[in-house]
Motif scaffolding. Structure first.
Motif, short mmCIF file in Angstrom:
data_model
loop_
_atom_site.label_atom_id
_atom_site.label_comp_id
_atom_site.label_asym_id
_atom_site.label_seq_id
_atom_site.Cartn_x
_atom_site.Cartn_y
_atom_site.Cartn_z
N GLU A 142 23.40 8.94 -6.98
CA GLU A 142 23.40 8.71 -5.53
C GLU A 142 22.95 9.94 -4.75
N LEU A 143 22.54 10.98 -5.44
CA LEU A 143 22.07 12.21 -4.80
C LEU A 143 20.83 11.93 -3.95
N THR A 144 20.84 12.42 -2.73
CA THR A 144 19.69 12.25 -1.83
C THR A 144 19.36 13.56 -1.12
N ILE A 145 18.14 13.63 -0.60
CA ILE A 145 17.67 14.78 0.16
C ILE A 145 16.98 14.26 1.42
N ARG A 146 17.32 14.82 2.55
CA ARG A 146 16.71 14.39 3.81
C ARG A 146 15.27 14.91 3.91
N HIS A 147 14.44 14.12 4.54
CA HIS A 147 13.03 14.47 4.73
C HIS A 147 12.88 15.84 5.41
N VAL A 148 13.63 16.05 6.49
CA VAL A 148 13.49 17.30 7.25
C VAL A 148 13.91 18.51 6.41
N ASP A 149 14.89 18.32 5.53
CA ASP A 149 15.34 19.42 4.69
C ASP A 149 14.31 19.75 3.61
N GLY A 202 22.81 15.55 -0.27
CA GLY A 202 23.97 14.75 0.12
C GLY A 202 23.95 13.40 -0.56
N LYS A 203 24.50 12.42 0.13
CA LYS A 203 24.62 11.07 -0.41
C LYS A 203 24.26 10.08 0.68
N ALA A 204 23.39 9.13 0.34
CA ALA A 204 22.95 8.10 1.30
C ALA A 204 22.39 8.71 2.57
N GLY A 205 21.73 9.86 2.44
CA GLY A 205 21.10 10.49 3.59
C GLY A 205 22.02 11.33 4.44
N PRO A 253 0.83 -1.20 0.00
CA PRO A 253 0.00 0.00 0.00
C PRO A 253 0.86 1.25 0.00
N THR A 254 0.44 2.23 -0.78
CA THR A 254 1.28 3.40 -0.96
C THR A 254 1.51 4.17 0.32
N HIS A 255 0.56 4.15 1.25
CA HIS A 255 0.75 4.96 2.45
C HIS A 255 1.84 4.41 3.35
N LEU A 256 2.23 3.13 3.13
CA LEU A 256 3.25 2.52 3.97
C LEU A 256 4.65 2.91 3.54
N ASN A 257 4.82 3.33 2.30
CA ASN A 257 6.17 3.64 1.85
C ASN A 257 6.29 5.07 1.32
N ALA A 258 5.30 5.93 1.66
CA ALA A 258 5.33 7.30 1.16
C ALA A 258 6.40 8.13 1.85
N THR A 259 6.52 8.00 3.17
CA THR A 259 7.45 8.81 3.94
C THR A 259 8.72 8.04 4.24
N LYS A 260 9.85 8.70 4.02
CA LYS A 260 11.15 8.09 4.28
C LYS A 260 12.03 9.08 5.03
N VAL A 261 13.14 8.60 5.54
CA VAL A 261 14.09 9.48 6.21
C VAL A 261 14.80 10.36 5.19
N PHE A 262 15.11 9.79 4.04
CA PHE A 262 15.69 10.57 2.95
C PHE A 262 15.22 9.98 1.62
N TYR A 263 15.34 10.79 0.56
CA TYR A 263 14.81 10.43 -0.75
C TYR A 263 15.81 10.78 -1.85
N ARG A 264 15.61 10.15 -3.00
CA ARG A 264 16.21 10.66 -4.22
C ARG A 264 15.32 11.81 -4.71
N GLN A 299 1.58 24.74 -0.48
CA GLN A 299 1.51 23.32 -0.83
C GLN A 299 1.89 22.47 0.38
N LYS A 300 1.05 21.50 0.69
CA LYS A 300 1.25 20.65 1.86
C LYS A 300 1.11 19.17 1.50
N PRO A 301 2.04 18.60 0.73
CA PRO A 301 1.92 17.19 0.36
C PRO A 301 1.92 16.29 1.60
N ALA A 302 1.10 15.25 1.55
CA ALA A 302 0.87 14.42 2.73
C ALA A 302 2.11 13.68 3.21
N PHE A 303 3.08 13.43 2.34
CA PHE A 303 4.26 12.69 2.79
C PHE A 303 5.18 13.56 3.65
N LEU A 304 4.96 14.88 3.62
CA LEU A 304 5.77 15.80 4.42
C LEU A 304 5.01 16.38 5.61
#
Length: 231
Positions: free
Chosen positions: A89-96, A73-76, A4-15, A108-113
């Motif tokens: 390998e470029l990544t962006i942290r969730h909090v950033d 950054g890289k790998a979070g 289910p998409t809601h289980l993997n929407a939010t991550k610590v960091f993303y591409r 804009q307030k996307p639900a994953f953030l």
């Protein structure tokens, strides 16, 4: 079986593409989008839905990183290495991402953030809205300090006690909004202090009745006292 998409929407960091997919509301098409991208296909054409917004949001992210507005950054792990901007390998942290979007795209307030409470909170005041509020403050202030009127005009335009209280409460409420923030901690405007509001008023309306530093400080202080009296 797809997760289910809601289980993997939010991550610590993303591409960046992960963020763009979620920001664009296309998480249900994530696997298909990634497959298209791996084949070098055009996401804006020959697809089951309009994915052109995905390209736009992806470019917005990359532009923010290129200009130092969004940490990456890289790998979070945050790294200030421009070479990473073209690396897979470029990544962006969730909090950033959340911090940047709150500033760059506050409406804009996307639900994953943002959680439900943050999405339901009042929208942040845009620069245009803030200017309109400043105009309103100017108008209300000018009505109470217009100089050199005839005695007849003064009699017609003088504010009675109840009307003056109304104007002061409106001014106080506008100031509270301009300098306040949402329950999620997002500021409603770019003004951080009362001094910055006064400076902006003087910069835009210098020379008009009531728009002087001394008068504005006095009127704003009076407005805040009136508003507090009704709290």
């Amino acid at each position: 079986m797809n997760q289910p998409t809601h289980l993997n929407a939010t991550k610590v960091f993303y591409r960046p593409v992960d963020v763009a997919i979620r920001w664009s509301g296309l998480l249900e098409y994530e696997a298909e989008i990634l497959e298209h991208m791996s084949q070098g296909a055009d996401l804006a054409a020959d697809t089951p839905c309009n994915w052109s917004i995905l390209n736009l949001n992806l470019e917005r992210l990359l532009d923010a990183m290129r200009h130092g507005e969004l940490s990456y950054g890289k790998a979070g792990i945050t790294r200030n290495d421009p070479a990473l901007l073209t690396s897979p390998e470029l990544t962006i942290r969730h909090v950033d991402v959340k911090r940047w979007m709150s500033s760059a795209y506050p409406a804009q307030k996307p639900a994953f953030l943002f959680d439900e409470a943050e999405r339901l909170s009042p929208k942040v005041i845009t620069q245009a809205t803030a200017q309109a509020l400043l105009e309103q403050i100017h108008s209300l202030t000018a009505q109470s300090v217009s100089p050199q009127r005839s005695s007849q005009q003064e009699s017609q335009l003088r504010l009675n006690s109840r009307a003056e209280t109304t104007y002061l409460n409106i001014i106080g409420a506008l100031l509270t909004l301009l300098l306040g923030h949402s329950p999620g901690g997002v500021r409603y405007s770019s003004f951080n202090t009362l001094e910055s509001v006064i400076s902006a008023l003087i910069a835009h309306h210098s020379g008009r009745p009531g728009i002087t530093e001394r008068t504005l400080w006095a009127k704003f202080a009076e407005a805040k006292r009136h508003l507090s009296a009704y709290s």
